[in-house]
Design a protein around this motif. Structure first.
Motif, PDB file in Angstrom:
ATOM      1  N   ILE A  92      39.841  44.712  53.890  1.00 16.74           N
ATOM      2  CA  ILE A  92      38.401  44.550  54.114  1.00 16.74           C
ATOM      3  C   ILE A  92      37.764  43.787  52.961  1.00 16.74           C
ATOM      4  N   LEU A  93      38.198  44.091  51.742  1.00 19.31           N
ATOM      5  CA  LEU A  93      37.642  43.439  50.557  1.00 19.31           C
ATOM      6  C   LEU A  93      38.234  42.046  50.323  1.00 19.31           C
ATOM      7  N   GLY A  94      39.257  41.685  51.083  1.00 15.99           N
ATOM      8  CA  GLY A  94      39.813  40.341  51.014  1.00 15.99           C
ATOM      9  C   GLY A  94      40.878  40.128  49.957  1.00 15.99           C
ATOM     10  N   VAL A  95      41.535  41.205  49.530  1.00 14.42           N
ATOM     11  CA  VAL A  95      42.616  41.089  48.546  1.00 14.42           C
ATOM     12  C   VAL A  95      43.849  41.831  49.043  1.00 14.42           C
ATOM     13  N   GLU A  96      44.952  41.563  48.393  1.00 13.36           N
ATOM     14  CA  GLU A  96      46.203  42.263  48.686  1.00 13.36           C
ATOM     15  C   GLU A  96      46.345  43.427  47.704  1.00 13.36           C
ATOM     16  N   ILE A  97      47.119  44.425  48.071  1.00  7.46           N
ATOM     17  CA  ILE A  97      47.449  45.505  47.137  1.00  7.46           C
ATOM     18  C   ILE A  97      48.131  44.856  45.927  1.00  7.46           C
ATOM     19  N   GLY A  98      47.635  45.150  44.730  1.00  6.96           N
ATOM     20  CA  GLY A  98      48.211  44.606  43.500  1.00  6.96           C
ATOM     21  C   GLY A  98      47.638  43.267  43.046  1.00  6.96           C
ATOM     22  N   GLU A  99      46.825  42.610  43.883  1.00 11.70           N
ATOM     23  CA  GLU A  99      46.231  41.323  43.510  1.00 11.70           C
ATOM     24  C   GLU A  99      45.078  41.550  42.536  1.00 11.70           C
ATOM     25  N   GLU A 100      45.076  40.809  41.440  1.00  8.72           N
ATOM     26  CA  GLU A 100      44.031  40.967  40.433  1.00  8.72           C
ATOM     27  C   GLU A 100      42.736  40.283  40.860  1.00  8.72           C
ATOM     28  N   PHE A 101      41.607  40.902  40.485  1.00  7.26           N
ATOM     29  CA  PHE A 101      40.290  40.342  40.790  1.00  7.26           C
ATOM     30  C   PHE A 101      39.301  40.796  39.727  1.00  7.26           C
ATOM     31  N   GLU A 102      38.128  40.194  39.728  1.00  7.14           N
ATOM     32  CA  GLU A 102      37.044  40.585  38.833  1.00  7.14           C
ATOM     33  C   GLU A 102      35.975  41.288  39.660  1.00  7.14           C
ATOM     34  N   ILE A 103      35.109  42.029  38.997  1.00  6.46           N
ATOM     35  CA  ILE A 103      33.994  42.682  39.671  1.00  6.46           C
ATOM     36  C   ILE A 103      32.703  42.196  39.028  1.00  6.46           C
ATOM     37  N   ILE A 104      31.781  41.755  39.883  1.00  2.00           N
ATOM     38  CA  ILE A 104      30.508  41.207  39.446  1.00  2.00           C
ATOM     39  C   ILE A 104      29.390  42.192  39.810  1.00  2.00           C
ATOM     40  N   ILE A 105      28.449  42.382  38.876  1.00  3.23           N
ATOM     41  CA  ILE A 105      27.277  43.218  39.119  1.00  3.23           C
ATOM     42  C   ILE A 105      26.081  42.289  39.285  1.00  3.23           C
ATOM     43  N   ASN A 106      25.286  42.527  40.309  1.00  4.51           N
ATOM     44  CA  ASN A 106      24.061  41.753  40.540  1.00  4.51           C
ATOM     45  C   ASN A 106      24.321  40.242  40.580  1.00  4.51           C
ATOM     46  N   GLU A 107      25.447  39.827  41.104  1.00  7.46           N
ATOM     47  CA  GLU A 107      25.768  38.400  41.270  1.00  7.46           C
ATOM     48  C   GLU A 107      25.819  37.619  39.959  1.00  7.46           C
ATOM     49  N   MET A 108      25.794  38.293  38.796  1.00 14.53           N
ATOM     50  CA  MET A 108      25.741  37.552  37.540  1.00 14.53           C
ATOM     51  C   MET A 108      26.707  38.076  36.487  1.00 14.53           C
ATOM     52  N   LYS A 109      26.691  39.342  36.228  1.00  8.72           N
ATOM     53  CA  LYS A 109      27.411  39.917  35.100  1.00  8.72           C
ATOM     54  C   LYS A 109      28.770  40.447  35.531  1.00  8.72           C
ATOM     55  N   MET A 110      29.803  40.018  34.819  1.00  8.48           N
ATOM     56  CA  MET A 110      31.154  40.461  35.124  1.00  8.48           C
ATOM     57  C   MET A 110      31.454  41.743  34.338  1.00  8.48           C
ATOM     58  N   LEU A 111      32.022  42.745  34.996  1.00  6.71           N
ATOM     59  CA  LEU A 111      32.426  43.955  34.281  1.00  6.71           C
ATOM     60  C   LEU A 111      33.532  43.607  33.286  1.00  6.71           C
ATOM     61  N   THR A 112      33.549  44.282  32.164  1.00  7.27           N
ATOM     62  CA  THR A 112      34.397  43.870  31.047  1.00  7.27           C
ATOM     63  C   THR A 112      35.809  44.442  31.035  1.00  7.27           C
ATOM     64  N   HIS A 113      36.127  45.354  31.910  1.00  2.84           N
ATOM     65  CA  HIS A 113      37.455  45.963  31.857  1.00  2.84           C
ATOM     66  C   HIS A 113      38.437  45.370  32.870  1.00  2.84           C
ATOM     67  N   GLY A 114      38.119  44.173  33.359  1.00  4.84           N
ATOM     68  CA  GLY A 114      38.992  43.508  34.317  1.00  4.84           C
ATOM     69  C   GLY A 114      40.107  42.782  33.601  1.00  4.84           C
ATOM     70  N   PRO A 115      41.074  42.294  34.317  1.00  8.17           N
ATOM     71  CA  PRO A 115      41.066  42.255  35.770  1.00  8.17           C
ATOM     72  C   PRO A 115      41.352  43.635  36.366  1.00  8.17           C
ATOM     73  N   TYR A 116      40.860  43.797  37.586  1.00  9.46           N
ATOM     74  CA  TYR A 116      41.065  45.016  38.349  1.00  9.46           C
ATOM     75  C   TYR A 116      42.059  44.733  39.451  1.00  9.46           C
ATOM     76  N   LYS A 117      42.603  45.789  40.017  1.00  7.24           N
ATOM     77  CA  LYS A 117      43.444  45.633  41.203  1.00  7.24           C
ATOM     78  C   LYS A 117      43.432  46.923  41.992  1.00  7.24           C
ATOM     79  N   ILE A 118      43.690  46.779  43.271  1.00 10.22           N
ATOM     80  CA  ILE A 118      43.792  47.934  44.150  1.00 10.22           C
ATOM     81  C   ILE A 118      45.254  48.308  44.234  1.00 10.22           C
ATOM     82  N   THR A 119      45.526  49.587  43.994  1.00 12.60           N
ATOM     83  CA  THR A 119      46.888  50.096  44.140  1.00 12.60           C
ATOM     84  C   THR A 119      46.948  50.892  45.441  1.00 12.60           C
TER      85      THR A 119
END
Length: 136
Positions: free
Chosen positions: A12-39
């Motif tokens: 649904i989110l458009g990624v594969e299990i284990g694929e790295e991505f970033e998370i953006i808040i308010n379309e501008m600020k990137m969260l600092t603990h990335g990259p993230y991934k779904i396990t």
């Protein structure tokens, strides 16, 4: 025990299990603990810490998932474009190989033959720009 829905959530989110991505808040600020991934059972940050808040934020639209650009893996296969527009498959040796780094730096690494073929006009344009500096 109930069904694990994480593979469906990833889709649904458009990624594969284990694929790295970033998370953006308010379309501008990137969260600092990335990259993230779904396990298989969580969203984890760069050190593997699980968090439910990120999943909630992504599912409610509070956060936006931003896919990272594709990069070849060491020892993996990729496609690149020759100066005449022809395509070639090659093995990415490692991130210390000057030839591989040069291709990567100019955006001349593609995951599929189709992606490489679609990029031929753009790459030929880049090649011409580089040649201008050499000819002058």
């Amino acid at each position: 025990m109930g069904k694990n829905y994480m593979p469906e959530v990833a889709k649904i989110l458009g990624v594969e299990i284990g694929e790295e991505f970033e998370i953006i808040i308010n379309e501008m600020k990137m969260l600092t603990h990335g990259p993230y991934k779904i396990t298989d059972n969580a969203i984890v940050d760069y050190v593997g810490c699980k968090t439910k808040d990120l999943l909630y934020g992504l599912l409610t639209g509070e956060y936006t998932l931003q896919k990272r650009p594709w990069r070849p893996t060491e020892g993996g296969w990729f496609y690149h474009i020759y100066g005449n527009g022809g395509g070639l498959t090659a093995k990415f040796f490692n991130f210390n190989n000057v030839y591989d780094l040069a291709l990567l730096n100019m955006g001349n690494c593609f995951p599929t033959k189709e992606a490489a073929e679609a990029a031929v006009p753009e790459m030929l344009e880049k090649f011409e720009e580089i040649k201008k500096g050499v000819r002058e």
